[in-house]
Design an enzyme around this catalytic site. Sequence first.
Site, PDB file in Angstrom:
ATOM      1  NE  ARG A 120      38.050  40.610  41.953  1.00 38.97           N
ATOM      2  CZ  ARG A 120      37.826  39.994  40.809  1.00 38.97           C
ATOM      3  NH1 ARG A 120      37.047  40.543  39.904  1.00 38.97           N
ATOM      4  NH2 ARG A 120      38.379  38.824  40.565  1.00 38.97           N
ATOM      5  CE  LYS A 135      30.641  45.559  37.231  1.00 35.24           C
ATOM      6  NZ  LYS A 135      32.056  45.513  37.614  1.00 35.24           N
ATOM      7  NE  ARG A 140      30.360  41.834  39.529  1.00 40.62           N
ATOM      8  CZ  ARG A 140      31.154  41.200  38.664  1.00 40.62           C
ATOM      9  NH1 ARG A 140      30.912  39.942  38.353  1.00 40.62           N
ATOM     10  NH2 ARG A 140      32.180  41.818  38.114  1.00 40.62           N
TER      11      ARG A 140
HETATM   12  C1  R5P Z   1      34.403  45.400  39.813  1.00 36.39           C
HETATM   13  O1  R5P Z   1      33.748  46.258  40.379  1.00 36.39           O
HETATM   14  C2  R5P Z   1      35.780  45.638  39.317  1.00 36.39           C
HETATM   15  O2  R5P Z   1      36.084  46.978  39.221  1.00 36.39           O
HETATM   16  C3  R5P Z   1      35.986  44.967  37.974  1.00 36.39           C
HETATM   17  O3  R5P Z   1      35.191  45.624  37.001  1.00 36.39           O
HETATM   18  C4  R5P Z   1      35.643  43.520  37.963  1.00 36.39           C
HETATM   19  O4  R5P Z   1      36.014  42.915  39.164  1.00 36.39           O
HETATM   20  C5  R5P Z   1      36.326  42.834  36.813  1.00 36.39           C
HETATM   21  O5  R5P Z   1      36.005  41.465  36.835  1.00 36.39           O
HETATM   22  P1  R5P Z   1      35.796  40.679  35.495  1.00 36.39           P
HETATM   23  O6  R5P Z   1      36.980  40.910  34.601  1.00 36.39           O
HETATM   24  O7  R5P Z   1      35.682  39.240  35.912  1.00 36.39           O
HETATM   25  O8  R5P Z   1      34.516  41.173  34.881  1.00 36.39           O
END
Ligand code: R5P
Length: 287
Positions: free
Chosen positions: A89, A184, A186
């Site tokens: 990631r 989404k 972040r």
């Molecule tokens: C991000 O783009 C991934 O698809 C997941 O949504 C993300 O990495 C999940 O991480 P967390 O559980 O810490 O929110």
Amino acid sequence: MLLPGRASQSLAVALADATESRLGAVQTRRFPDGELLVEIPPDPGERAVIVASITSEERFLELLLLQDAAREAGVSELTTIVPYLGYARQDQAFEPGQPVSARAVCQAIGATTDRLVTIDPHEESVLDHAPTPTAAFSAADQLATPLPADLTDPLFLAPDAGAAEVATRVRDAYGTGQVDYFRKERQSDREVDIVPGEASPTDRDVVIVDDIIATGGTMTKAVEIIADRSADRIYAACVHPMLADRARTRLASAGVTNVYGTDTIERPESRVSAAPAVIPAITGNVD
Ligand code: R5P
């Protein structure tokens, strides 16, 4: 011969059964100074397949040592299956001074294996960093199996556009239902904002599907929004059930009916095996 890493015991057994391969007894121990040592059987054969998820720094080092042990034992063809490709990631230097961790990991693995195979990586393009042939397979189809057969007007939701394909695969494997995804944003490595899509979850059974649940922050927000909009049952499904930190309690508090994933990461929630996804990748490559 299949050589399992400590984090991939169940999946290695499933793969050995499915491909009628020998399962090597890998020993792991530590020197008095704390350094790790792995030992594989002295007769791994001409071709070997390592199955080892990277769930921690120790498991990553163990994987590199397994590859070196296989080479030292005379294996001429080595395939490395990394069911959960940790560090994938961090696929960019998001801030000045940061590494592209996915590149560092893929380069290190690729240096001593002939083929790197993984399952539902965060971005398939990270495999381009490996100096060997690579392949990515999806275990999303398997996530339909634990779902009740009587879902009401099911809605398969991804928490972001990037997971929409995974959600679509689960819907297709389930056989019926609508697919939508949240938009989404972040805010930090632990904080995300998401906005629902067009599909209404009211009085429907909802399956929220992501590639991974790590801290549970993304999935918890999605569950909260859907619960507020009067969904019926809410299922949280992912390929990689990392479930770190307070993920379980956060999801339970948000009102999730059930959380489950595959055995790319071994957790109590690993209700299905990802083995069928990678069997085609190893058939013909194992003694
Ligand atoms: C991000 O783009 C991934 O698809 C997941 O949504 C993300 O990495 C999940 O991480 P967390 O559980 O810490 O929110």
